[in-house]
Design a protein around this motif. Structure first.
Motif, mmCIF file in Angstrom:
data_model
loop_
_atom_site.group_PDB
_atom_site.id
_atom_site.type_symbol
_atom_site.label_atom_id
_atom_site.label_comp_id
_atom_site.label_asym_id
_atom_site.label_seq_id
_atom_site.Cartn_x
_atom_site.Cartn_y
_atom_site.Cartn_z
ATOM 1 N N VAL A 16 0.865 -1.189 0.000
ATOM 2 C CA VAL A 16 0.000 0.000 0.000
ATOM 3 C C VAL A 16 0.907 1.247 0.000
ATOM 4 C CG1 VAL A 16 -1.837 1.239 1.205
ATOM 5 C CG2 VAL A 16 -1.769 -1.278 1.259
ATOM 6 N N LEU A 17 0.638 2.185 -0.903
ATOM 7 C CA LEU A 17 1.447 3.409 -1.018
ATOM 8 C C LEU A 17 0.804 4.550 -0.219
ATOM 9 C CD1 LEU A 17 3.893 4.798 -2.307
ATOM 10 C CD2 LEU A 17 2.408 5.429 -4.236
ATOM 11 N N LYS A 18 1.632 5.199 0.660
ATOM 12 C CA LYS A 18 1.166 6.350 1.429
ATOM 13 C C LYS A 18 1.224 7.599 0.554
ATOM 14 C CE LYS A 18 3.746 8.815 4.018
ATOM 15 N NZ LYS A 18 3.355 10.171 3.591
ATOM 16 N N SER A 19 0.178 8.395 0.630
ATOM 17 C CA SER A 19 0.137 9.643 -0.138
ATOM 18 C C SER A 19 1.104 10.664 0.469
ATOM 19 C CB SER A 19 -1.289 10.203 -0.132
ATOM 20 O OG SER A 19 -1.307 11.485 -0.706
ATOM 21 N N SER A 20 1.646 11.550 -0.381
ATOM 22 C CA SER A 20 2.579 12.585 0.092
ATOM 23 C C SER A 20 1.871 13.659 0.912
ATOM 24 C CB SER A 20 3.290 13.251 -1.099
ATOM 25 O OG SER A 20 2.332 13.878 -1.949
ATOM 26 N N SER A 21 0.513 13.694 0.831
ATOM 27 C CA SER A 21 -0.236 14.711 1.572
ATOM 28 C C SER A 21 -0.462 14.326 3.036
ATOM 29 C CB SER A 21 -1.587 14.957 0.898
ATOM 30 O OG SER A 21 -2.362 13.768 0.914
ATOM 31 N N GLU A 22 -0.042 13.148 3.395
ATOM 32 C CA GLU A 22 -0.247 12.658 4.772
ATOM 33 C C GLU A 22 1.108 12.284 5.364
ATOM 34 O OE1 GLU A 22 -2.231 12.804 7.630
ATOM 35 O OE2 GLU A 22 -3.812 12.119 6.274
ATOM 36 N N SER A 23 1.242 12.407 6.670
ATOM 37 C CA SER A 23 2.522 12.126 7.323
ATOM 38 C C SER A 23 2.599 10.731 7.916
ATOM 39 C CB SER A 23 2.777 13.159 8.422
ATOM 40 O OG SER A 23 1.749 13.084 9.407
ATOM 41 N N TYR A 24 1.538 9.957 7.804
ATOM 42 C CA TYR A 24 1.549 8.611 8.391
ATOM 43 C C TYR A 24 0.604 7.706 7.588
ATOM 44 C CZ TYR A 24 -2.956 9.970 10.346
ATOM 45 O OH TYR A 24 -4.252 10.398 10.485
ATOM 46 N N LEU A 25 0.823 6.409 7.763
ATOM 47 C CA LEU A 25 -0.086 5.387 7.214
ATOM 48 C C LEU A 25 0.105 4.101 8.009
ATOM 49 C CD1 LEU A 25 -2.178 4.371 5.147
ATOM 50 C CD2 LEU A 25 -0.242 3.703 3.673
ATOM 51 N N PHE A 26 -1.023 3.521 8.489
ATOM 52 C CA PHE A 26 -1.028 2.247 9.200
ATOM 53 C C PHE A 26 -1.903 1.262 8.398
ATOM 54 C CE2 PHE A 26 -0.159 5.471 12.294
ATOM 55 C CZ PHE A 26 0.736 4.906 13.192
ATOM 56 N N VAL A 27 -1.410 0.054 8.218
ATOM 57 C CA VAL A 27 -2.158 -0.984 7.475
ATOM 58 C C VAL A 27 -2.151 -2.277 8.304
ATOM 59 C CG1 VAL A 27 -2.390 -2.296 5.344
ATOM 60 C CG2 VAL A 27 -1.448 0.032 5.283
#
Length: 537
Positions: free
Chosen positions: A464-475
């Protein structure tokens, strides 16, 4: 003295003459004479001498004399010649039944019908393992490898092959060349290939391509300072002689902890339909970049997402038990009583006589010695045998032929073509397209949920690719609402979050991805969810 017959005849004749003479001199009976009356008889005189034989006429034959006394038995005469054959006498009464003859045993009757199948015996102890069979889809022979590097590597030129230094695992017969990092297929089928390569802190970029026969299958790349992990995977068909390797552009870091690895294993036998479908599944994944502390030990205790784990190789199937054979049925009934003995020789002809009177019953004859009896009738089927005792373990089986797996499979590859922002924390991640789905696989695109309908051990992978507009991603990878594995990133810019798991799934178990943060994707399919059945249980 005795009087002979001739003398008796003469005396009788003389008496007759005397009577005649007397009658001639008798006086007339009518004359009365008192003087000449006859007085008493005088004393007979002395007989005179015999006179001359007179010759008179032969008198009539006298009456037959009375029978004389029975004479003494005469001497036995000689045996007369055989008389003529007399007429047959009447049939005598049937004699009493003689005792049972002692005949020879009759021939064995035909084999009786098989008895009923006995009760199923208990399962025997497993026998020792047989020899390895030829390669087959379901046999234990697999083609698999895990290659690692123990030292850093800088390619002399762009897109040089990435060499490896050690095989942590290689299934017997697998052809992997460490010097050029190339796997050559010698067991045709569908393969799962995965790589994880670490970019060192002194490089500003790293690009990695998985190539098949010189053609790119999937790629990963990044541009950033510091250490970053680059990972990807693919499911592709390989035929005999096909070659796959990793080509790199930029420096590669690793050490004895094996940060850089290349793994592959055979999934299933290839079919024409699967080959056509999988030809469209060469999807690129940009994988796992996470900022880490640049210390020399490469220790990360915060947010680095490690490479996907290596799926296990399926175990071999157990031997099938065999029930015991039931006991033989009972013997047939004894044969019938033997035939009467042989008739004696004919006697000589007797004298001709009248038919004899019906004789009395004869005495009971002696026991005859009969001939062997006729073959007995076929016996009745035997009764069911008693349940046999548990048998000893059987000997090791011979080498089996190549097995063939059931064509029944369950597999999917779901992707997103657009970005997704979860309305709330850890909402299910929906998908928009199935690049591949084995017939019968149950995958719901609306909620991104796979429902198991073929129980077994499954390999599940996500990127899953995190967007550059967000500073975090949890999967999270969830099974029936419980977390199996989890990935995260806390950094600006685009970063890939990837992970995998090998887990058992039973009928109607459900798995899905839950996300917290902003997910990016496009028509290049940066976000995907893949799963397939490794083997049934």
């Amino acid at each position: 003295m005795k009087i002979t017959i001739a003398v008796a005849i003469v005396l009788a004749f003389m008496q007759v003459q005397l009577l005649v003479a007397t009658a001639a001199v008798s006086p007339d009976p009518g004359l009365a004479c008192n003087s000449c009356c006859q007085g008493p008889a005088g004393i007979p005189g002395i007989p005179g001498s015999n006179g001359n034989h007179g010759q008179g006429l032969v008198g009539p034959r006298g009456d037959a004399g009375s029978p004389g006394e029975v004479g003494q038995p005469g001497v036995k005469g000689d045996k007369g010649s055989d008389g003529l054959v007399g007429e047959p006498g009447g049939e005598g009464d049937r004699g009493q039944k003689g005792e049972q003859g002692v005949g020879q045993p009759g021939k064995q009757g035909p084999k009786g019908l098989p008895g009923m199948i006995g009760l199923k015996g208990e399962r025997g102890e497993p026998g020792p393992a047989g020899q390895t069979g030829e390669a087959g889809e379901c046999c234990t022979r697999r083609s698999a490898f895990t290659a690692v590097r123990n030292a850093a590597f800088s390619p002399p030129s762009d897109w040089d092959p990435l060499p490896f230094e050690e095989l942590l695992f290689s299934e017997e017969g697998t052809d992997f060349n460490l010097k050029n990092g190339t796997f050559t297929c010698n067991v045709p089928g569908v393969y799962v290939l995965m790589f994880s390569v670490l970019k060192p802190s002194h490089g500003s970029y790293l690009w990695v391509q998985l190539r098949k026969n010189g053609n790119t299958i999937v790629s990963g790349g990044l541009r950033d300072a510091d250490y970053h992990q680059l990972s990807s995977s693919a499911v592709i068909p390989l035929i005999y002689g096909d070659q796959v390797h990793l080509a790199v552009r930029g420096p590669v870091y690793t050490d004895s902890d094996h940060y850089t690895s290349f793994t592959g294993f055979l999934l299933m036998k290839i079919t024409l339909a699967v080959a056509i479908v999988l030809a469209f599944m060469q999807v690129q994944f940009l994988v796992a970049t996470a900022a880490v502390s640049p210390d020399s030990g490469m220790t990360c205790n915060s947010c680095c997402q490690g490479p996907a784990g290596i799926p296990g190789i399926p175990g071999s199937n157990g031997n099938h038990g065999q029930g015991l054979v039931g006991p033989r049925g009972d013997d047939g009934s004894p044969g019938e009583v033997g035939q009467p003995g042989v008739k004696g020789d004919k006697g000589s002809d007797g004298l001709v006589g009248e038919p004899g009177a019906k004789g009395e019953h004869g005495l009971k004859g002696e026991q005859g010695v009969g001939q062997p009896g006729k073959q007995g009738l076929q016996g009745l089927p035997g009764m069911n045998g008693l349940k046999g005792e548990r048998g000893e373990p059987g000997p090791a089986g011979q080498t089996g032929e190549a097995g063939e797996c059931s064509t029944r499979r369950s597999a999917f590859n779901a992707v997103r073509n657009t970005a997704f922002n979860a309305p709330s924390d850890y909402d299910p991640l929906p998908f928009e397209e199935l690049l591949f789905s084995e017939e019968g696989t149950d995958f719901n695109l609306n909620n991104g949920t796979f429902t198991c309908n073929v129980p077994g051990v499954y390999v599940l992978m996500f990127s899953v690719l995190k967007s550059s507009s967000e500073s975090y991603l949890f999967v999270k990878l969830m099974k029936n609402g419980n977390t199996i594995v989890k990935g995260r990133v806390n950094d600006a810019g685009y970063h890939q979050v990837s992970s995998s798991a090998v887990i058992p799934l039973h009928y109607e178990d459900q798995v899905h991805l839950a996300v917290h943060g902003y997910v990016y994707s496009s028509s290049n399919h940066y976000t995907s969810f893949t799963g397939f059945l490794l083997y049934e249980i």
